[in-house]
Design a protein around this motif. Structure first.
Motif, mmCIF file in Angstrom:
data_model
loop_
_atom_site.group_PDB
_atom_site.id
_atom_site.type_symbol
_atom_site.label_atom_id
_atom_site.label_comp_id
_atom_site.label_asym_id
_atom_site.label_seq_id
_atom_site.Cartn_x
_atom_site.Cartn_y
_atom_site.Cartn_z
ATOM 1 N N SER A 153 0.969 -1.128 0.021
ATOM 2 C CA SER A 153 0.103 0.100 0.049
ATOM 3 C C SER A 153 0.856 1.214 -0.063
ATOM 4 C CB SER A 153 -0.851 0.120 1.125
ATOM 5 O OG SER A 153 -1.928 -0.698 0.955
ATOM 6 N N ALA A 154 0.985 2.152 -1.125
ATOM 7 C CA ALA A 154 1.472 3.138 -1.305
ATOM 8 C C ALA A 154 1.491 4.341 -0.101
ATOM 9 C CB ALA A 154 1.612 3.796 -2.661
ATOM 10 N N ILE A 155 -0.096 4.444 0.164
ATOM 11 C CA ILE A 155 -0.409 5.477 1.072
ATOM 12 C C ILE A 155 -1.471 4.549 1.935
ATOM 13 C CG2 ILE A 155 0.089 7.352 -0.273
ATOM 14 C CD1 ILE A 155 -2.908 7.698 -0.771
ATOM 15 N N GLU A 156 -1.866 5.238 3.176
ATOM 16 C CA GLU A 156 -3.027 4.846 4.041
ATOM 17 C C GLU A 156 -4.193 6.064 3.820
ATOM 18 O OE1 GLU A 156 -1.493 2.141 7.468
ATOM 19 O OE2 GLU A 156 -0.918 4.132 7.588
ATOM 20 N N TYR A 157 -5.053 5.710 4.240
ATOM 21 C CA TYR A 157 -6.292 6.841 4.011
ATOM 22 C C TYR A 157 -6.614 7.088 5.397
ATOM 23 C CZ TYR A 157 -6.005 5.830 -1.030
ATOM 24 O OH TYR A 157 -5.842 5.646 -2.104
ATOM 25 N N ILE A 158 -6.392 6.496 6.338
ATOM 26 C CA ILE A 158 -6.786 6.849 7.561
ATOM 27 C C ILE A 158 -6.143 7.931 8.147
ATOM 28 C CG2 ILE A 158 -7.481 4.430 8.495
ATOM 29 C CD1 ILE A 158 -4.575 4.377 9.809
ATOM 30 N N ASP A 172 11.738 -8.459 -5.956
ATOM 31 C CA ASP A 172 12.207 -8.133 -7.367
ATOM 32 C C ASP A 172 11.157 -7.313 -8.071
ATOM 33 O OD1 ASP A 172 14.495 -10.128 -7.666
ATOM 34 O OD2 ASP A 172 12.978 -11.543 -6.966
ATOM 35 N N MET A 173 9.899 -7.205 -7.861
ATOM 36 C CA MET A 173 8.846 -6.270 -8.314
ATOM 37 C C MET A 173 8.004 -5.790 -7.236
ATOM 38 S SD MET A 173 6.261 -7.509 -11.593
ATOM 39 C CE MET A 173 7.344 -8.773 -11.656
ATOM 40 N N PHE A 174 7.275 -4.818 -7.342
ATOM 41 C CA PHE A 174 6.463 -4.158 -6.411
ATOM 42 C C PHE A 174 5.012 -4.073 -7.164
ATOM 43 C CE2 PHE A 174 9.920 -2.797 -4.064
ATOM 44 C CZ PHE A 174 9.706 -3.038 -2.887
ATOM 45 N N HIS A 175 3.809 -4.645 -6.406
ATOM 46 C CA HIS A 175 2.645 -4.477 -7.130
ATOM 47 C C HIS A 175 1.894 -3.377 -6.211
ATOM 48 C CE1 HIS A 175 -1.228 -7.001 -8.203
ATOM 49 N NE2 HIS A 175 -1.592 -5.664 -8.217
ATOM 50 N N VAL A 176 1.843 -2.086 -6.713
ATOM 51 C CA VAL A 176 1.628 -0.972 -6.002
ATOM 52 C C VAL A 176 0.015 -0.497 -5.996
ATOM 53 C CG1 VAL A 176 2.141 1.549 -5.721
ATOM 54 C CG2 VAL A 176 3.725 -0.174 -6.586
ATOM 55 N N SER A 177 -0.546 -0.828 -4.650
ATOM 56 C CA SER A 177 -2.145 -0.526 -4.431
ATOM 57 C C SER A 177 -1.979 0.536 -3.320
ATOM 58 C CB SER A 177 -2.660 -1.523 -3.935
ATOM 59 O OG SER A 177 -4.017 -1.427 -3.709
ATOM 60 N N SER A 178 -3.112 0.759 -2.733
ATOM 61 C CA SER A 178 -2.963 1.910 -1.549
ATOM 62 C C SER A 178 -4.061 1.380 -0.622
ATOM 63 C CB SER A 178 -3.412 3.232 -2.036
ATOM 64 O OG SER A 178 -4.653 3.386 -2.713
ATOM 65 N N GLY A 179 -4.328 2.063 0.294
ATOM 66 C CA GLY A 179 -5.353 1.932 1.581
ATOM 67 C C GLY A 179 -4.932 0.701 2.519
ATOM 68 N N GLY A 180 -5.703 0.322 3.519
ATOM 69 C CA GLY A 180 -5.658 -0.679 4.467
ATOM 70 C C GLY A 180 -6.364 -0.584 5.732
#
Length: 348
Positions: free
Chosen positions: A223-228, A250-258
């Motif tokens: 998660s690139a950022i959190e929304y809380i 070796d690779m990042f799967h970039v999402s956000s939130g949590g």
């Protein structure tokens, strides 16, 4: 030059196109044994027939207590391996590659008698009314239990390799255990695992890499950022990701939130809203990245790739809607597609 149907190689993983099926829980295990059944077989093989370059199987727990629900997949026992091997073998027949996302739900384990996490509180950053989000109150893991959990990740990875998977993804996003340890809003430990928020993730990465073939890439979903309110920002996640890279990602799967419900900052509700996060990771960390989040429109997916925002694009709900999303997207973008011969009368 269109990018979506071009190959990509990451270490020993050779993909025929740039399309990834993002992991999506099916909640379809029937006997609570964590073993995939005919639903999972049909679900994943259909997307291989549908032309997907890389399929990532849904969140699969390293321990029975670490599942979100008792209907989730698991990889904590060698008896579970044959069912995965069957899926992998059939997926490969159609030229697709397949990985598996291994994880522990931590405090988000809904059916666990006693969920666990880095600490027994979520932290003061969460609003009082959403502090536990309707979940059971978690218990803080002991140091010994943390070490045992790291070993459980290692054992699950060994089973994934034995089952024939082409890659492994660690779930370090969306408020699950690795994310919980890296989030200052959730982790209030005072020992090493609270002083260095990357330490648990780093230990898991190193343990998993120790049982993976040298040429098999390890993906980390993050998660690139959190929304809380008070949640971490992009600069923080990139600093953590640098440590994960050094540990072996070796690779990042970039999402956000949590964890928790969004505060003042809300996730976007428009196509490609997370793409800037993927681009930042790609530029700052220098590893291949998968972009994800409302990329169902083939032209938006192609633009993400052609603009060099990401190396791969992941589609989730779009593939629930259409098992042949990949073939249809390639056809729309490139005006040229090569489906299985059985379908050429319909997809041309």
């Amino acid at each position: 030059m269109k990018t979506i149907d071009t190959p990509l190689k990451v270490k020993g993983l050779q993909l025929k196109n740039r399309i990834v099926m993002a992991p999506m829980c099916q909640y379809s295990v029937e006997k609570e044994d964590g073993i995939p059944n005919d639903w999972h077989f049909t679900h994943y093989v259909s997307r291989a027939i549908g032309g997907t370059g890389l399929i990532i199987m849904e969140m699969t727990s390293v321990t029975p207590e670490g599942r979100i629900t008792n209907q989730d997949l698991g990889l904590w026992d060698d008896n579970q391996i044959p069912a995965y091997k069957r899926i992998v073998s059939e997926v490969h027949k159609y030229g697709s590659k397949i990985g598996i996302q291994i994880a522990h739900a931590g405090r988000k384990a809904e059916d666990a008698a006693q969920p666990v996490g880095p600490s027994s509180l979520q932290g003061e950053a969460l609003p009082e009314e959403t502090k536990y989000g309707g979940l059971k109150h978690p218990r803080a893991l002991t140091i010994q239990e943390i070490k045992q959990t790291v070993e459980q990740y290692k054992s699950a990875a060994r089973r994934a390799v034995e089952a024939g998977f082409d890659t492994i993804e660690l779930h370090g996003a969306h408020g699950y255990l690795i994310h919980q340890f890296m989030s200052p809003s959730i982790n209030n430990r005072t020992d090493l695992y609270g002083k260095d928020f990357s330490s648990f993730g780093v230990e898991v990465i190193r343990s998993v890499k120790s049982v993976m073939p040298e040429d098999m890439p390890l993906i980390m979903r993050i998660s690139a950022i959190e929304y809380i309110n008070g949640g971490y920002d992009l600069e923080y996640s990139i600093r953590i990701a640098e440590k994960y890279k050094l540990a072996g990602v070796d690779m990042f799967h970039v999402s956000s939130g949590g964890e928790g419900v969004p505060g003042k900052l809300k996730p976007g509700n428009y196509p490609g809203y997370q793409v800037p996060f993927a681009r930042a990771f790609k530029e700052k960390i220098g590893l291949p990245v998968i972009a994800v989040g409302k990329l169902d429109n083939p032209q938006v997916a192609e633009a993400t790739l052609s603009n060099n925002d990401a190396n791969l694009i992941a589609v989730a709900r779009g593939m629930l809607n259409d098992p042949y999303w990949s073939l249809h997207a390639i056809k729309e973008v490139t005006q040229n597609v090569n489906p299985p011969f059985q379908y050429k009368r319909g997809i041309r």
